[in-house]
Design a protein around this motif. Structure first.
Motif, PDB file in Angstrom:
ATOM      1  N   GLN A 112       1.179  -1.074   0.208  1.00  0.00           N
ATOM      2  CA  GLN A 112       0.038   0.031  -0.316  1.00  0.00           C
ATOM      3  C   GLN A 112       0.811   1.300  -0.069  1.00  0.00           C
ATOM      4  O   GLN A 112       0.222   2.566  -1.211  1.00  0.00           O
ATOM      5  N   SER A 113       2.417   1.079   1.030  1.00  0.00           N
ATOM      6  CA  SER A 113       3.017   2.518   0.766  1.00  0.00           C
ATOM      7  C   SER A 113       3.784   2.462  -0.642  1.00  0.00           C
ATOM      8  O   SER A 113       4.015   1.259  -1.037  1.00  0.00           O
ATOM      9  N   PHE A 114       3.954   3.297  -1.028  1.00  0.00           N
ATOM     10  CA  PHE A 114       4.760   3.297  -2.390  1.00  0.00           C
ATOM     11  C   PHE A 114       6.069   3.029  -1.978  1.00  0.00           C
ATOM     12  O   PHE A 114       7.241   2.255  -2.619  1.00  0.00           O
ATOM     13  N   ALA A 115       7.018   3.572  -1.498  1.00  0.00           N
ATOM     14  CA  ALA A 115       8.987   2.967  -0.385  1.00  0.00           C
ATOM     15  C   ALA A 115       9.197   4.127  -1.793  1.00  0.00           C
ATOM     16  O   ALA A 115       9.912   2.773  -1.997  1.00  0.00           O
ATOM     17  N   LEU A 116       9.201   4.839  -2.007  1.00  0.00           N
ATOM     18  CA  LEU A 116      10.210   4.913  -3.190  1.00  0.00           C
ATOM     19  C   LEU A 116      10.947   6.289  -2.493  1.00  0.00           C
ATOM     20  O   LEU A 116      11.126   6.684  -1.558  1.00  0.00           O
ATOM     21  N   PHE A 117      12.064   5.806  -2.583  1.00  0.00           N
ATOM     22  CA  PHE A 117      13.473   6.713  -2.583  1.00  0.00           C
ATOM     23  C   PHE A 117      13.138   7.954  -3.207  1.00  0.00           C
ATOM     24  O   PHE A 117      13.609   8.037  -4.102  1.00  0.00           O
ATOM     25  N   PRO A 118      13.832   8.732  -2.263  1.00  0.00           N
ATOM     26  CA  PRO A 118      13.114  10.283  -2.882  1.00  0.00           C
ATOM     27  C   PRO A 118      14.509  10.943  -3.747  1.00  0.00           C
ATOM     28  O   PRO A 118      14.249  11.703  -3.980  1.00  0.00           O
ATOM     29  N   HIS A 119      15.921  10.367  -2.987  1.00  0.00           N
ATOM     30  CA  HIS A 119      16.396  10.862  -3.481  1.00  0.00           C
ATOM     31  C   HIS A 119      17.240  10.379  -4.969  1.00  0.00           C
ATOM     32  O   HIS A 119      17.857  10.017  -5.308  1.00  0.00           O
ATOM     33  N   ARG A 120      16.551   9.524  -5.403  1.00  0.00           N
ATOM     34  CA  ARG A 120      16.962   8.223  -6.459  1.00  0.00           C
ATOM     35  C   ARG A 120      15.518   8.783  -7.533  1.00  0.00           C
ATOM     36  O   ARG A 120      14.475   8.989  -7.151  1.00  0.00           O
ATOM     37  N   THR A 121      15.882   9.010  -8.964  1.00  0.00           N
ATOM     38  CA  THR A 121      14.595   9.108 -10.147  1.00  0.00           C
ATOM     39  C   THR A 121      13.857   8.279  -9.869  1.00  0.00           C
ATOM     40  O   THR A 121      13.652   7.232  -9.691  1.00  0.00           O
ATOM     41  N   ILE A 122      12.653   8.497 -10.565  1.00  0.00           N
ATOM     42  CA  ILE A 122      11.920   6.939 -10.489  1.00  0.00           C
ATOM     43  C   ILE A 122      12.302   6.273 -11.782  1.00  0.00           C
ATOM     44  O   ILE A 122      12.372   4.820 -11.382  1.00  0.00           O
ATOM     45  N   LEU A 123      13.497   6.233 -12.742  1.00  0.00           N
ATOM     46  CA  LEU A 123      14.708   4.810 -13.387  1.00  0.00           C
ATOM     47  C   LEU A 123      15.563   4.312 -12.150  1.00  0.00           C
ATOM     48  O   LEU A 123      14.982   2.946 -12.552  1.00  0.00           O
ATOM     49  N   GLU A 124      15.802   5.009 -11.163  1.00  0.00           N
ATOM     50  CA  GLU A 124      16.156   4.662 -10.425  1.00  0.00           C
ATOM     51  C   GLU A 124      15.692   3.977  -9.351  1.00  0.00           C
ATOM     52  O   GLU A 124      15.840   2.968  -9.275  1.00  0.00           O
ATOM     53  N   ASN A 125      14.645   3.775  -8.932  1.00  0.00           N
ATOM     54  CA  ASN A 125      13.473   3.391  -7.948  1.00  0.00           C
ATOM     55  C   ASN A 125      13.224   2.409  -8.480  1.00  0.00           C
ATOM     56  O   ASN A 125      13.184   1.615  -8.263  1.00  0.00           O
ATOM     57  N   THR A 126      12.861   2.144 -10.420  1.00  0.00           N
ATOM     58  CA  THR A 126      12.332   0.994 -10.775  1.00  0.00           C
ATOM     59  C   THR A 126      13.632  -0.389 -10.613  1.00  0.00           C
ATOM     60  O   THR A 126      13.495  -1.242 -11.144  1.00  0.00           O
ATOM     61  N   GLU A 127      15.109  -0.012 -11.160  1.00  0.00           N
ATOM     62  CA  GLU A 127      15.504  -0.539 -11.136  1.00  0.00           C
ATOM     63  C   GLU A 127      16.511  -1.356  -9.903  1.00  0.00           C
ATOM     64  O   GLU A 127      16.626  -2.476  -9.853  1.00  0.00           O
ATOM     65  N   LEU A 128      15.916  -0.683  -8.556  1.00  0.00           N
ATOM     66  CA  LEU A 128      15.695  -1.173  -7.336  1.00  0.00           C
ATOM     67  C   LEU A 128      16.360  -2.563  -7.382  1.00  0.00           C
ATOM     68  O   LEU A 128      17.313  -3.891  -6.648  1.00  0.00           O
ATOM     69  N   GLY A 129      15.503  -3.091  -7.503  1.00  0.00           N
ATOM     70  CA  GLY A 129      15.010  -4.606  -7.466  1.00  0.00           C
ATOM     71  C   GLY A 129      16.217  -5.640  -7.896  1.00  0.00           C
ATOM     72  O   GLY A 129      17.053  -6.568  -7.604  1.00  0.00           O
ATOM     73  N   LEU A 130      16.278  -4.882  -9.474  1.00  0.00           N
ATOM     74  CA  LEU A 130      17.083  -5.601 -10.238  1.00  0.00           C
ATOM     75  C   LEU A 130      18.862  -5.028 -10.134  1.00  0.00           C
ATOM     76  O   LEU A 130      19.872  -6.694 -10.047  1.00  0.00           O
ATOM     77  N   GLU A 131      18.723  -4.153  -8.556  1.00  0.00           N
ATOM     78  CA  GLU A 131      20.794  -4.311  -8.659  1.00  0.00           C
ATOM     79  C   GLU A 131      20.102  -4.872  -7.704  1.00  0.00           C
ATOM     80  O   GLU A 131      22.034  -5.511  -7.389  1.00  0.00           O
ATOM     81  N   ILE A 132      19.853  -5.313  -6.633  1.00  0.00           N
ATOM     82  CA  ILE A 132      19.787  -6.202  -5.632  1.00  0.00           C
ATOM     83  C   ILE A 132      20.410  -7.117  -5.535  1.00  0.00           C
ATOM     84  O   ILE A 132      20.873  -8.250  -4.958  1.00  0.00           O
ATOM     85  N   ARG A 133      19.986  -7.747  -7.355  1.00  0.00           N
ATOM     86  CA  ARG A 133      19.862  -9.247  -7.748  1.00  0.00           C
ATOM     87  C   ARG A 133      21.266  -8.624  -8.854  1.00  0.00           C
ATOM     88  O   ARG A 133      21.756  -9.605  -8.720  1.00  0.00           O
ATOM     89  N   GLY A 134      21.810  -7.913  -8.884  1.00  0.00           N
ATOM     90  CA  GLY A 134      23.193  -7.813  -9.274  1.00  0.00           C
ATOM     91  C   GLY A 134      23.126  -8.081 -10.805  1.00  0.00           C
ATOM     92  O   GLY A 134      24.123  -8.235 -11.242  1.00  0.00           O
ATOM     93  N   VAL A 135      22.431  -7.767 -11.195  1.00  0.00           N
ATOM     94  CA  VAL A 135      22.525  -7.554 -12.844  1.00  0.00           C
ATOM     95  C   VAL A 135      22.583  -6.231 -12.904  1.00  0.00           C
ATOM     96  O   VAL A 135      22.943  -5.366 -12.404  1.00  0.00           O
ATOM     97  N   ALA A 136      23.477  -6.832 -14.516  1.00  0.00           N
ATOM     98  CA  ALA A 136      24.352  -5.551 -15.030  1.00  0.00           C
ATOM     99  C   ALA A 136      24.226  -4.449 -14.969  1.00  0.00           C
ATOM    100  O   ALA A 136      22.810  -4.427 -15.570  1.00  0.00           O
TER     101      ALA A 136
END
Length: 400
Positions: A112-136
């Motif tokens: 329910q909560s958006f849980a977006l990081f305010p200091h990250r752009t929309i693209l960077e927020n969208t990448e977050l899960g992939l980044e945690i997984r170690g995707v290039a």
């Protein structure tokens, strides 16, 4: 095909869990168990299956156990008893490493909560899960941009969350989940914090998105109208137990018990029931075999002055009035030359509330057809009036 299968899933909070579990297996109520043991039953012997590619809605009032249930499905909390099968594997028995793999590759969750990081752009927020997984970096950017494109957000990729409305921020949260390409999407009250108009828009967007991505979605809500609008099937919960599972139409037309009956009592059925629910058998003639005498005889027998014309495969071809049948007999014309091909027809899944706008000016019943124009039945004014009886205003307008 079953994507998720739950068998005897139970969650008990507090002490004396085994005693509480034993009482539950003796079919004692949640209240009795609490009074005897002090333990709270969060989910009570849940059993259901979710088909691949469907939106399965779990709904109930506050305290019904719906949020506990969805957290069991990806083991954010561990079950007290029961099995949770995903693609045939019981994740309730998985070790930490195997469970982590399932979470990375098969399941994602939207809260329910958006849980977006305010200091990250929309693209960077969208990448977050992939980044945690170690995707290039290049690959995760490409996948994130595709997810934003699917959610109609690509133009905002370089902006920050504070620059977006609440509805758009929730779309980013959904895009972030989809960027991981999960097979199963868990959505816990995902639209509940939004204003009503934005919430409806998000429901529309989810349905549109599902047409493209075909994910298996398990959606939690306390709003029956939301459940009826987006769910392929609905599970209605009370006190941790599932009261009924079915389509919206099944639950409205055949409630399993008094609780379900009371729960759906105030629902506007015209916004759920479809043409298929209120149609009647059509009186027809086969344009490839019948002549004017057969048609006129059928009209006399049935007490009607018009027939619907179909071919041997019951594909709708038009309508035939008694006057046109008499003309065909007098002039010795084939019926296909005198039928009216401009028959008003509606799809079988058209909502009753939308049928009203079509039938109010129609001079004849509406033909109900499938996506191949096969005639399924007819809708008459009386059936629409009856279905709209609970809405009042339209009925007055209709009969006045």
């Amino acid at each position: 095909m079953s994507k998720v299968k739950v068998e005897h899933l139970t969650k008990i909070f507090g002490k004396k869990q085994q005693q509480a579990l034993a009482m539950m297996k003796e079919h004692k109520s949640k209240t009795e168990i609490l009074e005897k043991t002090g333990a709270t039953v969060g989910v009570y012997d849940a059993n259901f299956e979710v088909n691949e590619g469907e939106i399965f809605v779990i709904m109930g009032l506050s305290g019904s156990g719906k949020s506990t249930l969805i957290r069991l499905l990806n083991r954010l909390i561990d079950p007290t008893d029961g099995e949770i099968y995903i693609d045939g594997e019981d994740i309730a028995k998985m070790n930490k490493e195997s469970l982590q793999e399932v979470r990375r590759n098969k399941i994602n969750m939207v809260f329910q909560s958006f849980a977006l990081f305010p200091h990250r752009t929309i693209l960077e927020n969208t990448e977050l899960g992939l980044e945690i997984r170690g995707v290039a970096k290049d690959e995760r950017r490409k996948k994130a941009e595709q997810a934003l494109e699917n959610s109609s957000l690509i133009a905002f990729k370089d902006q920050y969350p504070e620059q977006l409305s609440g509805g758009m921020q929730q779309r980013v949260g959904l895009a972030r989940a989809l960027a991981n390409n999960p097979e199963i999407l868990l959505m816990d009250e995902a639209f509940s914090a939004l204003d009503p108009l934005i919430r409806r828009e998000m429901q529309d967007e989810l349905l549109d998105l599902q047409e493209n991505v075909k994910k298996t979605i398990i959606f939690i809500t306390h709003d029956l109208n939301e459940a009826l609008r987006i769910g392929d099937r609905i599970a209605l919960m009370k006190d941790g137990q599932i009261m009924q599972i079915g389509t919206g139409e099944e639950i409205l037309t055949n409630p399993a018990n008094q609780y379900v009956r009371d729960f759906v009592e105030d629902v506007d059925r015209s916004k759920v029931l479809t043409a298929q629910n209120i149609m009647e058998p059509a009186i027809t003639m086969n344009i490839e075999a019948d002549g004017p005498n057969v048609a006129l005889n059928r009209m006399r027998k049935e007490g009607v002055s018009m027939l619907l014309a179909v071919d041997r495969k019951r594909k709708l071809k038009g309508s035939l009035t008694a006057l046109k049948a008499l003309e065909a007999r007098k002039e010795q014309l084939p019926l296909k030359e005198v039928i009216d091909k401009n028959v008003k027809k509606i799809p079988q899944d058209m909502l009753v509330t939308d049928i009203f706008d079509v039938i109010k000016d129609a001079e004849a019943p509406l033909a109900v057809v499938d996506d191949k124009d096969k005639l399924l039945g007819v809708v008459i004014r009386g059936s629409v009036i009856e279905a709209l009886a609970q809405t009042g205003d339209k009925e007055v307008e209709f009969v006045g």
